[in-house]
Scaffold this motif. Sequence first.
Motif, PDB file in Angstrom:
ATOM      1  N   GLU A 185      33.419 -34.986  11.414  1.00 28.70           N
ATOM      2  CA  GLU A 185      33.076 -35.278  12.757  1.00 28.70           C
ATOM      3  C   GLU A 185      33.711 -34.111  13.607  1.00 28.70           C
ATOM      4  O   GLU A 185      32.846 -33.553  14.225  1.00 28.70           O
ATOM      5  CB  GLU A 185      33.480 -36.426  13.298  1.00 28.70           C
ATOM      6  CG  GLU A 185      32.577 -37.026  14.539  1.00 28.70           C
ATOM      7  CD  GLU A 185      33.228 -38.337  15.165  1.00 28.70           C
ATOM      8  OE1 GLU A 185      33.716 -39.253  14.270  1.00 28.70           O
ATOM      9  OE2 GLU A 185      33.102 -38.221  16.366  1.00 28.70           O
ATOM     10  N   GLU A 186      34.815 -33.766  13.610  1.00 26.98           N
ATOM     11  CA  GLU A 186      35.430 -32.623  14.383  1.00 26.98           C
ATOM     12  C   GLU A 186      34.933 -31.316  14.089  1.00 26.98           C
ATOM     13  O   GLU A 186      34.612 -30.455  15.078  1.00 26.98           O
ATOM     14  CB  GLU A 186      37.060 -32.517  14.030  1.00 26.98           C
ATOM     15  CG  GLU A 186      37.769 -31.603  14.994  1.00 26.98           C
ATOM     16  CD  GLU A 186      37.845 -32.087  16.323  1.00 26.98           C
ATOM     17  OE1 GLU A 186      37.468 -33.447  16.704  1.00 26.98           O
ATOM     18  OE2 GLU A 186      38.054 -31.338  17.186  1.00 26.98           O
TER      19      GLU A 186
ATOM     20  N   LYS B 253      31.305 -31.181  15.642  1.00 27.56           N
ATOM     21  CA  LYS B 253      31.301 -31.051  17.218  1.00 27.56           C
ATOM     22  C   LYS B 253      31.953 -29.398  17.411  1.00 27.56           C
ATOM     23  O   LYS B 253      31.135 -28.816  18.194  1.00 27.56           O
ATOM     24  CB  LYS B 253      32.625 -31.917  17.704  1.00 27.56           C
ATOM     25  CG  LYS B 253      32.197 -32.671  18.785  1.00 27.56           C
ATOM     26  CD  LYS B 253      32.990 -33.364  19.611  1.00 27.56           C
ATOM     27  CE  LYS B 253      33.832 -34.724  18.501  1.00 27.56           C
ATOM     28  NZ  LYS B 253      34.851 -35.171  19.523  1.00 27.56           N
TER      29      LYS B 253
END
Lengths: 586, 164
Positions: B105-106, B109
């Motif tokens: 997810e990081e 992003k």
Amino acid sequence: MDAVNVKINGKDYAVRKGMTVLEAAREAKIDIPTLCYLKDINEIGACRLCLVEVSEGGKPYRMVTACVYPVSEGMSILTNTPKINAARKTNLELILSNHEKKCLTCVRSTTCELQKLCNEYGVDEDYFGGERKHYELDTSSPAIIRDNNKCILCRRCVAACKTMQGIGVIGANDRGFDTHIGCAFEKDLGDVSCVNCGQCIVACPVGALYERDDTDKVREAIADPSKKVYICTAPSVRAQIGECFGYAPGTDCEPQMVEALKMLGFDGVFDMNLTADLTIIEEANELIGRIQNGGKLPMITSCSPGWIKYCEHYFPDFTDNLSTCKSPQQMFGAVMKTYFAEKEGIDPKDIFFVSAIPCTAKKFEVGRDGQSASGYPDVDVAITTREVGRMIQKAGIDFRALKGTEFDKPFDIGSGAGAIFGATGGVMEAALRYAAEIILGKPLEKPLETPEVRRQNGSDEGYRTASYKVGDMEVRVAVASGTKNAKQLLKDVEAGKLDVHFIEIMCCPGGCVNGGGQPYQPASVRNTVDLRALRAAVLYNDDRNCDIRESQKNAAVMKLYDEYFGKPNSHKAHEVLHTHYVKRGL
Amino acid sequence: MKKKMTTVEFRGTPEQEAKLLEVIAKYDGVKGKMMPILQEAQDIYGYLPIEVQKIIAEKTETPLEEIYGIATFYSQFKLNPNGEYSVAVCLGTACYVKGSAGVLEEISKELGVEVGSTSSDGKYSLEATRCIGACGLAPVMTINGDVYGRMTKDQVKGILAKYR
């Protein structure tokens, strides 16, 4: 008959070899529930509602799907055991677990095949909780709305589009829990080469596909004192509308339909058979002109807006072959807002013209370019037979109790030739009845009948050809219904295998009597009854019993020429009654 | 997993197209030809964008939707090309329980790229993979074959900076 002996629920039967268990049971008058099964086009054993127990060669019973499992010698079939009922119930609960259960307001409530089965099996609607898929409503098409939240992935719509119509703009995308019915690269229905035929809608067992409902627009217009609101009804609506009120398919409800529409508050209820006759006069003269003056041949009919869009997308090189005549619906609107408006002293902007049709593609047609002879759209709203049925129901009219009445003057006359427009081959037959007289220069002794171009009951495969000798002239014709057959026909023309003067093409298999706007009939009826033949019989019956059977004998049409258009294909007629097409491509 | 549409501009060459047409011609008349055609088309282009699927649809007279349906059904077919830097995070059991989903997810992003897709400039593609067999280093990320083990969210920015 090559027969095999089977036992169904303990009773002996001899059935045809190669039959499925489902077909064998139906012959024995035993009903097995189905959901995804559509005879000939969707036999995929996906929904697993038709589970039965079979024992072969003395082996123990096991469960199979009846719709695809063939019978074998000595097979014993059980269709109604606690084990089967429990399995079917579980399968229904699983289907329901990812189905949006907004049944109260669903357009298919009471005609939904899933609802009926859940009711029969006493299914608890929330037995399996868990994650549910949420999809945006696809409202991009002027005719068809898709709600994937209600879709049960039976693929009946896909089969109608791809297998029956030979188009295939919808299919199953992604896999597993993500599987959904959609278009290539997730485009919206309005952005792909969909022809709006609506066969996906009538194939859908639930409320995942439906027509854009335009009935509110009609009600608002009726309630608006500044508007004069008129409606005309297409030939096949009278042959279908009864089905919305529990009549058997093939019941002619013309008088009740007219009375109910008058009760809804229209200022005039007219017969579209009249502009079917007008279409014939214009189209046949166009044909004779093309033959005599070396125009583009073969000429192809233009009444079916689904076919027109199909031609524009898939056979753009044929758009010059299309008759430039507007469809009967558009001709009617054009006449209303020019001739009728002038005669009655009404400003065409104050006329709200509605057409009632068995067709969803007409909803697209009303918005096309070149369909506003008066400067205002020829037709304001096109509503399907289903929408007409809903309007009548909502208004609290007891359709079955109506005595019936006649269409309003001055547009109350339609010939038998106009009536048969609703069945495949009908436009051809009607045109030939008129063309023969023009070519011979004198009336025929009796109206021409051309059974060669009519549909042979039970079949919609391929196309039909015929050749007629009229005076010195030989007129060769071909007729196809369903875009898959149209494709075959046009490919044969392209390849030089078929050389004809005149072609009739209807988008829907069987013609308008089987249009995408027809009343819903469940698969249990569609799989066993020839709806197209039953409804077409109403129209052929009308034709036989009609005082006038030829378009040229329609006094109301002749009056239009006398008072307004002069003669067929005149300058005025071209301005008002003809149109143009677009080469869309894919 | 649901496949993501690509935003990368199609850069097919006439040579690639000629090869594709050869492949289609090779399978003319063969039953069940669509799978091998799509596999070989993907070998030629690296993925199956709409431009390629349209050529196959036209030449085999198959509805585009049918081809798209196949391409989205099988996980072997890609709608997005590999990026110049192909970033993959393992979501196998060991990596997953060690928090690789958060790492993924990081990265998503940080790069502004959704899982399963490629940045529109073609620079980064981001994929979630099954077990890549480096469970001892869980959670694991790879960039063009460079392996990064015992990943934490905090390390993401620094590692990606090497590939700018």
